[in-house]
Structures are given as structure tokens and as C-alpha cells.
Design an enzyme around this catalytic site. Structure first.
Site, short mmCIF file in Angstrom:
data_model
loop_
_atom_site.label_atom_id
_atom_site.label_comp_id
_atom_site.label_asym_id
_atom_site.label_seq_id
_atom_site.Cartn_x
_atom_site.Cartn_y
_atom_site.Cartn_z
N HIS A 167 15.01 -26.59 2.47
CA HIS A 167 16.02 -25.77 1.79
C HIS A 167 15.66 -25.55 0.31
CE1 HIS A 167 18.64 -26.52 5.25
NE2 HIS A 167 18.57 -27.81 5.05
O1 RIB Z 1 22.70 -27.50 2.85
C1 RIB Z 1 21.46 -27.90 2.31
C2 RIB Z 1 21.62 -28.33 0.89
O2 RIB Z 1 22.50 -29.45 0.83
C3 RIB Z 1 20.30 -28.82 0.26
O3 RIB Z 1 20.32 -28.59 -1.12
C4 RIB Z 1 20.33 -30.29 0.52
O4 RIB Z 1 19.57 -31.04 -0.42
C5 RIB Z 1 21.78 -30.58 0.35
O5 RIB Z 1 22.03 -30.74 -1.05
#
Ligand code: RIB
Ligand code: CA
Length: 313
Positions: free
Chosen positions: A243
Site C-alpha cells: 500500500h
Molecule cells: O489500509 C492500508 C493502510 O493502513 C496502510 O497504510 C497500512 O500501513 C495501514 O496504515
């Protein structure tokens, strides 16, 4: 071209760690002016410790790390140990950090950095809940026009939520903060689950990290081995979605991504859909576009860049 000056706002989190490592391995394109920690994946004390550990893993103990807000603006903190483990960085066994934490609060560091640099020269890169960014905007409204751009990981539309049927974690944890940021008028680039779920660490890609033979490559292989469990079980994914590294890859090679400039509003009241990013992808309203919402990425290009840069550490 001079490197882009950025502040990384983060809740490490294995994927945050990879995003930070990539940024610190890319000085031609990125100057990390500082890192601010925020409560999110795990409580603030742990996200702060993890941020320091990551800087030392990268051999960059001179990067200023500032602790920020320990809870969302308007609701109780929700954490994600079920994804990231009790430490937030389960997988590798990294040594406790020895570099100092800066005294100044992360919110004040954001404000002072924006006020002391020429307007339009600082990019904010939030990788967790938007609490620090929104708090800074509320405390010092003058900084909004000084921000060059916000490139954030958060939200979801076609991919729907990962923490509720409607909401992605970062937005869900602090929807009030997200509303402030999305209404700030600042140029925003959004990396939602719609695109981050296309940056998956397959076995081959994980093996390429491990084959680097350096501490960073081995740690990233161990981190992604650990945190892929959640997405494998929930989505049947062939590997961990990176992500937050989508933010850093975008700063280096924006052409790997495509999306649309659309209106994005945040649900802040309905208990059923709180934290949803309501993206007007098809332009069915007359609401003004306020964000570039990414939908696809060249995953091979993403991982080639990431692996090459991790080899530098
Ligand atoms: O939904 C994914 C996000 O939430 C990413 O930034 C992960 O590190 C969590 O913070
Ligand atoms: Ca994160």
C-alpha cells in the site's frame, strides 16, 4: 532536477517501512526533510520506535523523527495488530533504535517546516491516518497554501473497504481528519486500495528482495512474508499488497500510475459507512474535483524500481 523535499507522516507498519526505505534509497529524486509518526496500525509509542528503527535499517540515523498525535481527532483509536503483529513490524528481528527522537511535536515540525521553506517546495506524504496533517492545518491555516502537494495512501472506491465493508483503514481511523485534508484545497494525489491491491508481493518478488543479500532486502522479505497473511486469508491474494510504497514509487516514477481527477468526499457520520471515500469517478455530481484518485499501476515497473533501490541500502 533538484530532489523533491518531503515529510513522511507514518504509522509503521511493514508497508510504511518499505515506503520509507525506498524514499531513503532515492536521494536523486527525494529529500526526506523529516518523518512524523502517528497512531494508527499500532499505538504512537510503537509507530515512533518503528520509524526510528527503519531509519537505522537504512543507515540514515540523521533523519529527524518527530512523534505526532497519539489518537484521532474525534474518536477512539482503532489499531491493526491483527495485520501487522503486536509490534507493528513483526517479521524481521530488528535491533532497538539508538538514534534520538526529536523533542518537537510532529505537528509543530510540519508547521515550522512549511513556514520556513519557500511556498510550494514541501510535499506531505501521509501513509497512515491523517491526524497529524489535519491537526497542523487546523492549528496553522496559513500553511495550506504553502504545501506543494499531498501524496497519500488511503481510501477505496471500486475495491471497497478493508476494515469495514465501506472504509479503508487510514481513513476509517480518523475520518474527521480526512475530511479536513480533502477540503483543504491542496493538490492531493490519492493511492487507494483500488491501486495498492495491484502491487502484490508474489513469491518471485519476495525472493528477489531476499536475493539482494543486504539487511534491507532480507528485512523487507521477512516483513512482507509476515504481513501477507491478512490479505491472503481475506482476498485470496498471491501476496502482500504494498500500500504505502505506492506513494514513494509515484514520487519517483509517476508515469507508472493512472487515475482520474475527481471529487472525493469523506463519510464522517453514518456508523454504517463512516470513513468511506465517496469518489465521484463517473462525474455524476456537480461537486468540484479535489483529488487525483489512482486506479492502476504498472506492477512490474513498480517492483523493478523498488528492488533496484533496496539494493543500494
Ligand atoms: O489500509 C492500508 C493502510 O493502513 C496502510 O497504510 C497500512 O500501513 C495501514 O496504515
Ligand atoms: Ca501505513
Amino acid at each position: 532536477m533538484a530532489p523533491r523535499k518531503i515529510i513522511i507522516d507514518t504509522d509503521p507498519g511493514q508497508d510504511d517501512a518499505v515506503a520509507i526505505l525506498l524514499a531513503l534509497a532515492s536521494p536523486e529524486e527525494i529529500e526526506v526533510v523529516g518523518i512524523t509518526s502517528v497512531a494508527g496500525n499500532v499505538p504512537l509509542a510503537l509507530t515512533t520506535k518503528n520509524a526510528l528503527m527503519i531509519c537505522e535499517l537504512a543507515g540514515k540515523a540523521d533523519v529527524p523523527v518527530h512523534a505526532g498525535c497519539d489518537r484521532p481527532m474525534g474518536r477512539e483509536l482503532v489499531t491493526a495488530e491483527y495485520v501487522h503483529g503486536a509490534t507493528g513490524m513483526d517479521g524481521p528481528n530488528l535491533p532497538d533504535p539508538t538514534m534520538p527522537l526529536q523533542e518537537q511535536h510532529g505537528v509543530d515540525f510540519i508547521i515550522d517546516t512549511l513556514r520556513s521553506n519557500p511556498p510550494g517546495t514541501i510535499t506531505l506524504c501521509p501513509l497512515g491516518p491523517l491526524t497529524n496533517i489535519a491537526t497542523a492545518l487546523e492549528k496553522a491555516p496559513d500553511i495550506a497554501e504553502r504545501v506543494h502537494q499531498i501524496v497519500l495512501m488511503g481510501g477505496a472506491y471500486f475495491e471497497v473497504g478493508n476494515v469495514t465493508p465501506a472504509a479503508e483503514f487510514n481513513i476509517y481511523v480518523d475520518p474527521q481528519a480526512a475530511e479536513i485534508v480533502f477540503k483543504s484545497g491542496i493538490d492531493i494525489v490519492v493511492m487507494p486500495l483500488d491501486v495498492t491491491h495491484k502491487a502484490l508481493v508474489t513469491k518471485e518478488r519476495n525472493a528477489a528482495f531476499r536475493a539482494l543479500g543486504n539487511a534491507a532486502g532480507t528485512a523487507v522479505a521477512q516483513m512482507t512474508d509476515f504481513f501477507e497473511r491478512f490479505d491472503r486469508e481475506k482476498y485470496g491474494s498471491p501476496g502482500a499488497p504494498l500500500h504505502d510504497p505506492c506513494v514513494t514509487v509515484y514520487l519517483i516514477r509517476p508515469e507508472l500510475f493512472s487515475g482520474r481527477h475527481v471529487n472525493v468526499e469523506i463519510e464522517t457520520t453514518s456508523e454504517l459507512t463512516i470513513g468511506m471515500t465517496v469518489a465521484d469517478w463517473w462525474g455524476v455530481t456537480d461537486r468540484k474535483p479535489n483529488a487525483t484518485f489512482m486506479g492502476s499501476v504498472d506492477a512490474d515497473g513498480f517492483f523493478t524500481l523498488l528492488t533496484e533501490r533496496l539494493a543500494r541500502l
